[in-house]
Scaffold this motif. Structure first.
Motif, mmCIF file in Angstrom:
data_model
loop_
_atom_site.group_PDB
_atom_site.id
_atom_site.type_symbol
_atom_site.label_atom_id
_atom_site.label_comp_id
_atom_site.label_asym_id
_atom_site.label_seq_id
_atom_site.Cartn_x
_atom_site.Cartn_y
_atom_site.Cartn_z
ATOM 1 N N ILE A 93 0.825 -1.306 -0.105
ATOM 2 C CA ILE A 93 -0.053 -0.021 -0.123
ATOM 3 C C ILE A 93 0.806 1.217 0.041
ATOM 4 N N ILE A 94 0.624 2.049 -1.067
ATOM 5 C CA ILE A 94 1.513 3.223 -0.988
ATOM 6 C C ILE A 94 0.618 4.405 -1.289
ATOM 7 N N CYS A 95 0.981 5.668 -0.371
ATOM 8 C CA CYS A 95 0.120 6.872 -0.324
ATOM 9 C C CYS A 95 0.666 7.674 -1.044
ATOM 10 N N GLN A 96 0.102 8.589 -1.814
ATOM 11 C CA GLN A 96 0.608 9.704 -2.552
ATOM 12 C C GLN A 96 1.384 10.738 -1.915
ATOM 13 N N ASN A 97 2.480 11.117 -2.363
ATOM 14 C CA ASN A 97 3.469 12.117 -1.706
ATOM 15 C C ASN A 97 3.858 11.845 -0.254
ATOM 16 N N ALA A 127 -1.283 10.358 -6.698
ATOM 17 C CA ALA A 127 -2.155 9.173 -6.983
ATOM 18 C C ALA A 127 -2.358 8.595 -8.308
ATOM 19 N N GLY A 128 -2.265 7.374 -8.690
ATOM 20 C CA GLY A 128 -2.388 7.185 -9.901
ATOM 21 C C GLY A 128 -1.976 5.519 -9.987
ATOM 22 N N LYS A 129 -1.994 5.078 -11.129
ATOM 23 C CA LYS A 129 -1.295 3.714 -11.603
ATOM 24 C C LYS A 129 -0.095 3.998 -12.385
ATOM 25 N N TYR A 130 0.906 3.042 -12.060
ATOM 26 C CA TYR A 130 2.225 3.301 -12.623
ATOM 27 C C TYR A 130 2.974 1.861 -12.991
ATOM 28 N N ILE A 131 3.360 1.910 -14.395
ATOM 29 C CA ILE A 131 4.210 0.518 -14.768
ATOM 30 C C ILE A 131 5.389 0.562 -13.860
ATOM 31 N N VAL A 132 5.745 -0.468 -13.257
ATOM 32 C CA VAL A 132 7.316 -0.625 -12.524
ATOM 33 C C VAL A 132 7.779 -2.010 -13.056
ATOM 34 N N ARG A 158 27.001 -15.958 -10.212
ATOM 35 C CA ARG A 158 27.339 -17.193 -9.579
ATOM 36 C C ARG A 158 29.115 -17.137 -9.577
ATOM 37 N N ASN A 159 29.453 -17.164 -8.300
ATOM 38 C CA ASN A 159 30.976 -17.081 -8.052
ATOM 39 C C ASN A 159 31.603 -15.792 -8.903
ATOM 40 N N GLY A 160 30.877 -14.826 -8.929
ATOM 41 C CA GLY A 160 31.081 -13.601 -9.553
ATOM 42 C C GLY A 160 30.839 -13.609 -10.920
ATOM 43 N N VAL A 161 30.365 -14.333 -11.591
ATOM 44 C CA VAL A 161 30.244 -14.514 -13.155
ATOM 45 C C VAL A 161 28.572 -14.553 -13.510
ATOM 46 N N PHE A 162 28.388 -13.695 -14.234
ATOM 47 C CA PHE A 162 27.202 -13.256 -14.680
ATOM 48 C C PHE A 162 26.457 -14.411 -15.232
ATOM 49 N N ILE A 163 25.179 -14.716 -14.770
ATOM 50 C CA ILE A 163 24.448 -16.084 -15.329
ATOM 51 C C ILE A 163 23.336 -15.610 -16.223
ATOM 52 N N ALA A 164 22.277 -14.944 -15.728
ATOM 53 C CA ALA A 164 21.106 -14.553 -16.394
ATOM 54 C C ALA A 164 20.365 -13.322 -15.919
ATOM 55 N N ASP A 165 19.661 -12.758 -16.941
ATOM 56 C CA ASP A 165 18.532 -11.787 -16.346
ATOM 57 C C ASP A 165 17.105 -12.382 -16.320
ATOM 58 N N HIS A 166 16.495 -11.793 -15.240
ATOM 59 C CA HIS A 166 15.196 -11.908 -14.989
ATOM 60 C C HIS A 166 14.315 -10.643 -14.695
ATOM 61 N N ARG A 167 13.001 -10.595 -15.302
ATOM 62 C CA ARG A 167 12.422 -9.538 -14.966
ATOM 63 C C ARG A 167 10.880 -9.558 -14.714
ATOM 64 N N LYS A 168 10.325 -8.662 -14.024
ATOM 65 C CA LYS A 168 8.986 -8.696 -13.709
ATOM 66 C C LYS A 168 8.430 -7.173 -13.879
ATOM 67 N N ASP A 169 7.384 -7.034 -14.305
ATOM 68 C CA ASP A 169 6.605 -5.562 -14.001
ATOM 69 C C ASP A 169 5.305 -5.844 -13.831
ATOM 70 N N PHE A 170 4.803 -4.779 -13.025
ATOM 71 C CA PHE A 170 3.533 -4.496 -12.386
ATOM 72 C C PHE A 170 3.080 -3.231 -12.372
ATOM 73 N N ILE A 171 1.851 -3.009 -12.444
ATOM 74 C CA ILE A 171 1.126 -1.674 -12.250
ATOM 75 C C ILE A 171 0.783 -1.592 -10.984
ATOM 76 N N VAL A 172 1.629 -0.623 -10.401
ATOM 77 C CA VAL A 172 1.586 -0.265 -8.904
ATOM 78 C C VAL A 172 0.700 0.688 -8.762
ATOM 79 N N THR A 173 -0.239 0.766 -7.729
ATOM 80 C CA THR A 173 -1.284 1.567 -7.535
ATOM 81 C C THR A 173 -0.816 2.598 -6.415
#
Length: 872
Positions: free
Chosen positions: A179-183, A262-267, A275-290
């Motif tokens: 729950i996020i309140c404006q400002n 107040a509003g809806k925002y794509i995040v 792993r052991n300091g070596v890059f393996i993979a990217d993973h992403r998620k987006d969600f419309i936050v109110t």
């Protein structure tokens, strides 16, 4: 036709179901082991879709989706599109909410699970698994006016270039909501877990993908990467989806800061696994936050405050909620006594008793269920003076020295960051205290210097660096000398190396300011190299003459009080004129003079040097201006003439020429002017000063206009008549019959018969005129005599209906009514009447009623009424 309309109607009803649908999503994969036949791996792939169940008119969670797998080695599709059924749904719970909320938002989100298994050949760059849909929920604030913005959710399985063995499980984000309140300050949990225990996760905010060519929620042919971003509106982007006041912790995935409106925002959040300091993979998620229009009480402070310019510091609660009812401040400074605490919402500035670190504490709503506490460190270390060393203009391709000149009373500078101001470059920076940088292009560069001490005092300065093609170098201007002279050449520099050429009549070719004494005209060139190795050259021409040439104007005569310029034609460089008290600037070649004596001798010494000069005298005589005078007859009566007389010169010109018999003589006559005139005469003198002077003369023409009053007037027998004449100062009436005084402007007459009076009006200079008044005597009693009809046809005959007032001193009223009793006209002025209009509209033929009241000359009241016929 009806069937076609029905199909269109159903289609229109169906459109909103796709216009506001998906709230967010992510694609997860799990490694199941090697594939059959070797050189392949098996994976379980899960698509999570999120839906806002309170969305009005939105589609339900899709019962199935279509997904595509793409080989990153060649960006081609692997196999066919996969249709995946919805296997389960689950609710999303609130995992973060401020206490004591008001206007608490109502959230109801659910997630859908779509799972399938796949066997993929091992390759170099891995695979991208994609799902695309046409529609997110509507009215998203950070994508502005864009509508029906779709989304692409992907999972990226690594290849052998990052993970030779291939046994990797993707990270997966938490599914709760905040729950996020404006400002207000907020915390948004985008943390993830990774089934691989040795993987380290690093988070960042990124742009969200759009839906590509997707046209509905169950789009069957998702496209291969790359994917375009959603169209962010002004003030927002993938790195700042909630505006500039919200950031993500790269180690925890927690987004925090100050919420936007107040509003809806794509995040959209990207998590990289290492792993052991070596890059393996990217993973992403987006969600419309109110972001909701809610509020809550809290104490909010920055973690650290710095006071670097004094001991006095001002603080305030960063949460300005109306729910904050009480405040308890402790500044952490016991030595300040009673000033160490405050119960004000905005406490007075606190002056700390010493330098050091202090713990600031704020408690709001103390001892209530909505109490909250915040602490911060206040670092009080005044005497911080950030500065940098001088940066003179410098040549391109030479190292510019940047110097930190910062001083601090407490601590010392231990952090520096220089940005040398070269646009389109990112490597023009340094963390050294005193770096150098070489600019390759001339111009002005706006650099930036950030300096910080070990006590936390930090500031940003903006040095301006000027880079030139060659050093700033100039020498003496071209000049003139005599053969007997020695001249010192000068430059603007005193460091570096210089060489003069030719080596003729010069005392030192390596001096910055050498002496020269050539016998003939010579051009000297200076070749200069500054301390940075930057070179340039400049030249000066020395013209050599044997003596000074001088030609002056002849002796002259000017009008006294005038100025003039004395002109010389010479090659001299310096001048001294005398007498200096009548010269505007006695040291210039051609000065302006203002002599007043009848004759003045001006002497000039024109020189090239103190050894080489010439002298000359110029005699200037002065003669006075002519004196113009005018006399004449003024004022004069209308119809008379005036003799004008001018003197003081020998040539005259009068202006304006109106009424004058001759404008070119000294004594013209203004012949019977009909109006007053301001004359001017320009006088010239052929015997002295030829310049004209002007004098003026105002010829005032007086015209008397007699006025005996109205031309005709009426009285009744024995009614006294007050005559009133105007137009002058002296009055004479004739005949004297019935008058009480013939020598005043307003005599009283008591006429017994009709009579005509004449008045003669004059003024003190003898101007006069006459006028008459006819007096008609009625042998009737005083009364109001009213006609029975009138014809307002604008023919000049009987157009106005009015009473004839004989012997009447005062008309109290004269009223007219129509047949409905409406008042259509009223007046109290004798002589005025009705023109047959009511409210501007001409009235029709008919009978109207009138009433009148008046007082006669003996004070008797007269009241009358009657009818009048309006005839059209």
């Amino acid at each position: 036709m009806k069937k076609l309309l029905l199909i269109l109607f159903i289609s229109i009803l169906h459109l909103p179901l796709f216009a506001a649908h998906i709230t967010g999503g992510e694609v997860i994969y799990d490694y199941l082991g090697p594939g059959a036949g070797g050189n392949s791996s098996r994976y379980s792939v899960t698509l999570r879709l999120f839906r806002d169940n309170l969305c009005v008119g939105c589609a339900v969670m899709p019962t199935s989706v279509s997904m595509g797998i793409f080989d990153n080695d060649n960006n081609t599709q692997f196999g066919n599109y996969i249709n995946v059924n919805l296997t389960s749904t689950f609710p999303l719970s609130v995992i973060a909410a401020p206490p004591c909320l008001t206007n608490t938002p109502n959230f109801d989100y659910s997630g859908g699970i779509y799972t399938f298994e796949v066997q993929l050949p091992i390759n170099t760059n891995g695979y991208t698994i994609a799902y695309q849909t046409c529609c997110r929920v509507g009215s998203i604030t950070n994508i502005g006016n864009a509508t029906n913005v779709g989304s692409t959710y992907i999972g990226e399985i690594p290849g052998t270039n990052t993970l030779p063995v291939g046994n990797d499980n993707s990270a997966r984000f938490r599914t709760g909501i905040s729950i996020i309140c404006q400002n207000k300050n907020f915390i948004l949990d985008f943390s993830a877990t990774d089934p691989d225990p040795n993987d380290v996760l690093v988070y960042s905010l990124v742009g969200a993908y759009g839906g590509g060519q997707a046209v509905d929620a169950s789009f069957a042919t998702p496209s291969a990467p790359p994917y375009g971003l959603v169209p962010y509106s002004t003030g927002y982007n993938g790195l700042q989806p909630l505006g500039p006041n919200a950031t993500i912790n790269v180690n925890t995935g927690i987004i925090s800061g100050i919420a936007p409106a107040a509003g809806k925002y794509i995040v959209s959040v990207l998590v990289k696994s290492f792993r052991n300091g070596v890059f393996i993979a990217d993973h992403r998620k987006d969600f419309i936050v109110t972001v909701a229009p809610c509020d809550f009480a809290s104490a909010e402070l920055k973690p650290v405050y710095n006071s670097c310019d004094g001991f006095t510091f001002t603080v305030q609660n960063l949460n300005s909620s109306a729910l904050n009812l009480t405040y308890d401040w402790d500044f952490g400074d016991p030595a300040s006594g009673a000033n160490n605490t405050s119960n004000l919402e905005f406490p007075d500035p606190h002056t700390y008793t010493s330098a050091g670190d202090f713990v600031l504490t704020l408690i709001v709503n103390k001892n209530t269920p909505c109490a909250d506490t915040a602490t911060a460190i206040v670092r009080v270390y005044p005497g911080f003076f950030p500065a940098f060393g001088p940066l003179p203009p410098q040549c391109k391709n030479t190292p510019v020295q940047f110097t930190d000149a910062t001083t601090a009373t407490f601590g010392a500078a231990n952090f520096w960051r220089w940005d040398f101001g070269v646009t389109n470059l990112t490597n023009d920076t340094s963390r050294l205290q005193n770096p150098t940088y070489t600019y390759t292009t001339p111009g002005t560069y706006n650099a930036q210097f950030i300096v910080e001490t070990d006590k936390g005092c930090r500031d940003t300065l903006y040095p301006v660096v000027t880079i030139v093609d060659k050093p700033e170098f100039f020498i003496s201007r071209d000049t003139l000398i005599c053969t007997v002279d020695t001249l010192q050449l000068t430059t603007n520099v005193n460091s570096g190396n210089i060489t003069w050429s030719p080596n003729i009549a010069i005392n030192n070719v390596n001096s910055f300011n050498p002496l020269v004494s050539p016998d003939v005209t010579t051009t000297y060139t200076a070749n200069y190299t500054d301390q940075f190795g930057c070179s340039t050259s400049a030249s000066v021409k020395i013209n050599v003459v044997t003596d000074v040439s001088l030609l002056a104007i002849n002796d002259t005569t000017i009008c006294r009080t005038d100025t003039t310029r004395l002109n010389l034609n010479t090659d001299a460089l310096y001048f001294t004129w005398t007498p200096s008290n009548v010269i505007q600037n006695p040291t210039v070649q051609n000065p302006i003079i203002f002599p007043t004596a009848p004759s003045t001798t001006f002497h000039v010494v024109a020189s090239i040097s103190n050894k080489c000069f010439v002298e000359k005298d110029i005699v200037v005589k002065t003669v006075p201006y002519p004196v113009a005078n005018i006399t004449g007859d003024s004022p004069i009566c209308f119809g008379k003439s005036s003799q004008l007389n001018a003197s003081g010169g020998s040539i005259y010109l009068w202006s304006p020429p109106a009424f004058l018999n001759n404008v070119n003589i000294a004594n013209p006559i203004a012949q019977t002017p009909t109006r007053s005139v301001l004359y001017s005469v320009t006088v010239r003198d052929t015997l002295g000063c030829p310049k004209p002077v002007t004098a003026t003369f105002n010829l005032d023409v007086i015209r008397v206009i007699a006025n005996a009053g109205p031309q005709d007037t009426s009285v009744v027998l024995d009614e006294p008549l007050q005559l009133q004449a105007t137009g002058g100062t002296i009055y004479t009436w004739s005949p004297s019959t019935y008058l009480n005084n013939v020598n005043i402007s307003n005599p009283i007459s008591l006429p017994q018969n009709n009579i005509t009076y004449t008045v003669n009006v004059s003024n003190n200079i003898g101007c006069s005129a006459t006028d008459t008044i006819n007096v008609r005597v009625f042998f009737l009693p005083p009364d109001l005599y009213v006609p029975k009809a009138f014809t307002p046809s604008k023919d000049g005959l009987n157009d106005i209906f009015r009473p004839i007032a004989l012997g009447i001193r005062n008309l109290e009223y004269f009223r007219i009514y129509n047949r409905w009793g409406e008042l259509v006209y009223v007046t109290s002025k004798i002589g005025e009447g009705w023109d047959g209009r009511y409210k501007g509209v001409p009235q029709e033929t008919g009978t109207f009623v009138w009433q009148a009241s008046a007082v006669d000359f003996k004070g008797r009241k007269i009241v009358r009424k009657g009818n009048v016929i309006l005839i059209r």
